[in-house]
Design a protein around this motif. Structure first.
Motif, PDB file in Angstrom:
ATOM      1  N   UNK A 122       1.241 -49.793 -64.598  1.00 14.67           N
ATOM      2  CA  UNK A 122      -0.262 -50.089 -64.488  1.00 14.67           C
ATOM      3  C   UNK A 122      -0.456 -51.589 -64.439  1.00 14.67           C
ATOM      4  N   UNK A 123      -1.103 -52.168 -63.421  1.00 12.26           N
ATOM      5  CA  UNK A 123      -1.547 -53.433 -63.204  1.00 12.26           C
ATOM      6  C   UNK A 123      -2.895 -53.724 -63.428  1.00 12.26           C
ATOM      7  N   UNK A 124      -3.152 -54.536 -64.669  1.00 10.12           N
ATOM      8  CA  UNK A 124      -4.533 -54.833 -65.076  1.00 10.12           C
ATOM      9  C   UNK A 124      -5.018 -56.542 -64.682  1.00 10.12           C
ATOM     10  N   UNK A 125      -6.238 -56.246 -64.004  1.00  9.25           N
ATOM     11  CA  UNK A 125      -6.874 -57.595 -63.634  1.00  9.25           C
ATOM     12  C   UNK A 125      -6.915 -58.639 -64.781  1.00  9.25           C
ATOM     13  N   UNK A 126      -6.516 -60.003 -64.647  1.00 10.74           N
ATOM     14  CA  UNK A 126      -6.968 -60.837 -65.290  1.00 10.74           C
ATOM     15  C   UNK A 126      -8.331 -61.890 -64.989  1.00 10.74           C
ATOM     16  N   UNK A 127      -8.929 -61.304 -63.837  1.00 12.94           N
ATOM     17  CA  UNK A 127     -10.103 -61.762 -63.187  1.00 12.94           C
ATOM     18  C   UNK A 127      -9.150 -62.740 -61.930  1.00 12.94           C
TER      19      UNK A 127
END
Length: 677
Positions: free
Chosen positions: A606-611
């Motif tokens: 799973x790849x989560x956004x850092x903005x």
């Protein structure tokens, strides 16, 4: 001109299934053919009973017994026994299908080699006894062990054949005509004298077979069957060392034990005999095992040929054995042989001495001479009547109906003590054989031989098969944690029945490993416990982690995405990266994708956004407002222009927020406020 005999069965389809290809051999009870089983597309040996055995009053009884014995023989499974596949009746043809063994038999080998080395003789004994032991454990007695019934395939492996046929024929003929069928050279003393037999009868025949293999001749020979029978009953088998002094005393003792006249002096069955053979072999000098006895000088004497059942071959010269019938022996012959029980009397035997022909005519006698002649004539008539009556009475009470009685009823399911008491009261002897039975309680009679109501000699013996109860077996240890193959092999090696395995998912136990042992109802079975032999043991086997479908987590918040995956037994591997399009903390993408097949404990990336990414903020201090806006816009920022001191014609930036320069950064796309005067 030679006459060619065509067998009408060759080329025929028996019972709509077995296509007869050729005739292999013809014996005293049956003809054997090579046939093809069309249904299973394999070669079989088709044994067709001679039609006369099913004729007459005893014909139906023979067919019934033959089928019963064939079914019993078909239950035997051993590499040293010729397998029985099927039995049936096609019209008037009773047949048996068996495993086809390409090769030869022990008789032909012995005719070629005359004698066998000691080691090879013991090899044959071990193979034959090992096969017979399996039959004896199943309660079957062969009754006709001889070289013709020991087959050798093309690889030299031994197989014993003809179980059941000799018993079926013998039971019918013995109870109707008093005839005993068998090759006289191998008949045991008790079978000759009383018709009784058990496993020790086979052991005796194996002892005679061993003697013949070692010395090239049977121990008892003669010009007629009665002479051979006399020697079986009255003479011990001589030690082989009488012929070959080099033969070790252990071998003498072995053969004399196997062929002891008294059944109680022999091993109890083939299993005990096999153990004896192996112990003797272990005690012998290896050099002696290579030695062989010189064959008897010249050809086989005529007497030995009679004893061994040798005779003219059949019309194809393929006969493998001659069956000696003892049915024609008179009472005088029996008594001369020292046999207390008639072997076979199917008719009243006339006295062996008869009055001679009347004298030639004489001149007319006087009245006194005529009277004397009448006295002599009447005396002869009286003597003949007395002789006939005596012979008839002897037959009636020795082999006729007067010699037989019926087996009492009520023996089956009676206790052992009750059954033996009933037989004792009826004046009948008995023998006991024990075997396991799932239905009859321990200590009760399962079956008798002969059955209740069947004829038995008044001085005969009834076999009582007594139940040992249900056979109980021990569940092996070490099953849980073993592989399915290992556990199955262990259970089958303990003679236990293995049911179909039950697969069960497990996150930690590897696929194929046994998790639990139960019975067919799902009840746990402890390792080392004692269970019924027919109780199916079921293995619960791990199928590894259970299959799942990967859920959709893209666009979800990080915590929610991780929880959704864990709820399915999946492991979330989280990484982060900047994204200008996905908000901070939301899942940008996943691998595997939504809807993919997976298993519990599998990993989902799973790849989560850092903005948005951080970029360097330009320093716009003292720059013209237009130039400052362009610099900030080119760097990826939004620009908000403020005039805190009012609009001025100079339009110079005097401050900004956030400040720029010196490596300061801010999220790309964020707003930078510049103050202008």
């Amino acid at each position: 001109m030679a006459t060619v005999t065509t067998d009408p069965l060759v080329g025929r389809l028996v019972d709509g299934r077995y296509e007869v290809v050729s005739r292999i051999a013809r014996g005293g009870m049956a003809t054997v053919y090579l046939a093809v089983d069309r249904r299973l597309e394999r070669e079989v040996a088709l044994k067709v009973m001679h039609a006369h055995l099913a004729e007459g009053a005893s014909g139906a009884d023979f067919v019934s017994r033959f089928r019963r014995e064939a079914r019993a023989a078909a239950r035997l499974t051993h590499p040293g026994l010729v397998a029985v596949y099927d039995q049936g009746l096609d019209g008037d043809t009773s047949y048996l299908t068996m495993e086809y063994v390409a090769g030869t038999n022990l008789r032909r080998t012995m005719l070629t080699e005359r004698t066998l080395p000691l080691g090879r003789t013991l090899d044959v004994l071990e193979d034959v006894l090992d096969a017979l032991a399996a039959a004896h454990r199943a309660g079957l007695v062969h009754r006709d062990i001889k070289p013709e019934n020991v087959l050798l395939d093309t690889d030299g492996r031994l197989k014993v054949t003809d179980f059941g046929l000799a018993r079926a024929v013998n039971e019918v003929t013995a109870t109707t005509t008093g005839t005993i069928l068998g090759t006289v050279a191998y008949l045991s003393p008790e079978l000759i004298a009383t018709g009784a037999c058990d496993a020790r009868t086979d052991v005796y025949a194996v002892g005679i077979l061993a003697y013949e293999m070692l010395l090239g001749t049977v121990p008892h020979t003669g010009t007629t069957p009665i002479q051979v029978a006399f020697q079986h009953v009255n003479n011990d088998v001589p030690p082989p060392s009488d012929v070959a002094p080099w033969i070790p005393p252990e071998v003498d003792d072995l053969l004399c034990a196997l062929a002891a006249r008294d059944p109680d002096d022999r091993p109890a069955d083939a299993g005990a005999a096999l153990a004896l053979v192996r112990s003797v072999r272990a005690a012998l000098d290896p050099a002696d095992l290579e030695r062989r006895v010189d064959p008897p000088a010249g050809g086989a004497p005529e007497a030995a040929a009679v004893a061994q059942g040798a005779g003219p071959a059949d019309d194809e010269h393929r006969s493998t054995a001659a069956t000696a019938s003892l049915a024609t022996l008179s009472l005088q012959d029996r008594e001369a042989a020292g046999l207390t029980e008639p072997l076979a009397v199917g008719h009243v035997v006339a006295p062996t001495t008869r009055p001679g022909p009347p004298p030639p005519p004489a001149p007319p006698p006087s009245s006194r001479r005529r009277a004397r002649g009448r006295v002599v004539a009447w005396s002869l008539v009286v003597l003949l009547l007395l002789a006939g009556a005596g012979g008839g009475a002897a037959w009636w009470f020795s082999s006729g109906p007067g010699a037989y009685t019926e087996v009492p009823g009520g023996l089956v399911e009676a206790s052992r003590t009750e059954a033996t008491t009933v037989l004792d009261d009826a004046g009948l002897r008995h023998t006991i054989e024990e075997r396991y039975d799932d239905a009859v309680p321990e200590g009760a009679v399962v079956v008798t031989d002969p059955a209740s109501g069947e004829p038995v000699r008044k001085d005969g013996s009834v076999l009582l098969v007594v139940s040992k109860g249900v056979r109980m077996l021990t569940v092996p240890t070490g099953l849980v944690g073993a592989t399915e193959d290992e556990a199955t092999a262990a259970l089958e090696g303990a003679d236990l029945t293995v049911g179909d395995p039950v697969p069960q998912s497990h996150d930690e136990i590897p696929s194929g490993q046994v998790m639990a042992v139960t019975d067919a109802e799902g009840n746990a079975v402890e390792e080392g416990a004692t269970v019924r032999h027919d109780l199916p043991i079921v293995l619960t086997v791990s199928s590894g982690p259970a299959p799942v479908v990967v859920p959709q987590v893209t666009g979800s918040e990080k915590a929610a995405a991780v929880q959704a995956l864990e709820d399915q037994g999946l492991v979330a591997a989280v990484t982060e990266e900047y994204s200008e399009s996905v908000g901070t903390g939301l899942v940008i993408r996943q691998d595997p994708e939504q809807g993919s097949d997976a298993h519990r404990t599998d990993t989902v990336n799973v790849v989560v956004s850092l903005g948005p990414p951080l970029v360097e903020v330009p320093n716009t201090y003292s720059m013209n407002v237009k130039a400052a806006e362009k610099a900030l816009t080119d760097a990826g920022f939004r620009v908000e222009v403020r005039h805190p001191q009012g609009i001025s014609p100079l339009n110079i930036v005097y401050s900004q927020d956030p400040a720029g320069g010196d490596g300061r950064t801010a999220p790309k796309g964020s707003t930078v406020v510049i103050n202008v005067f």
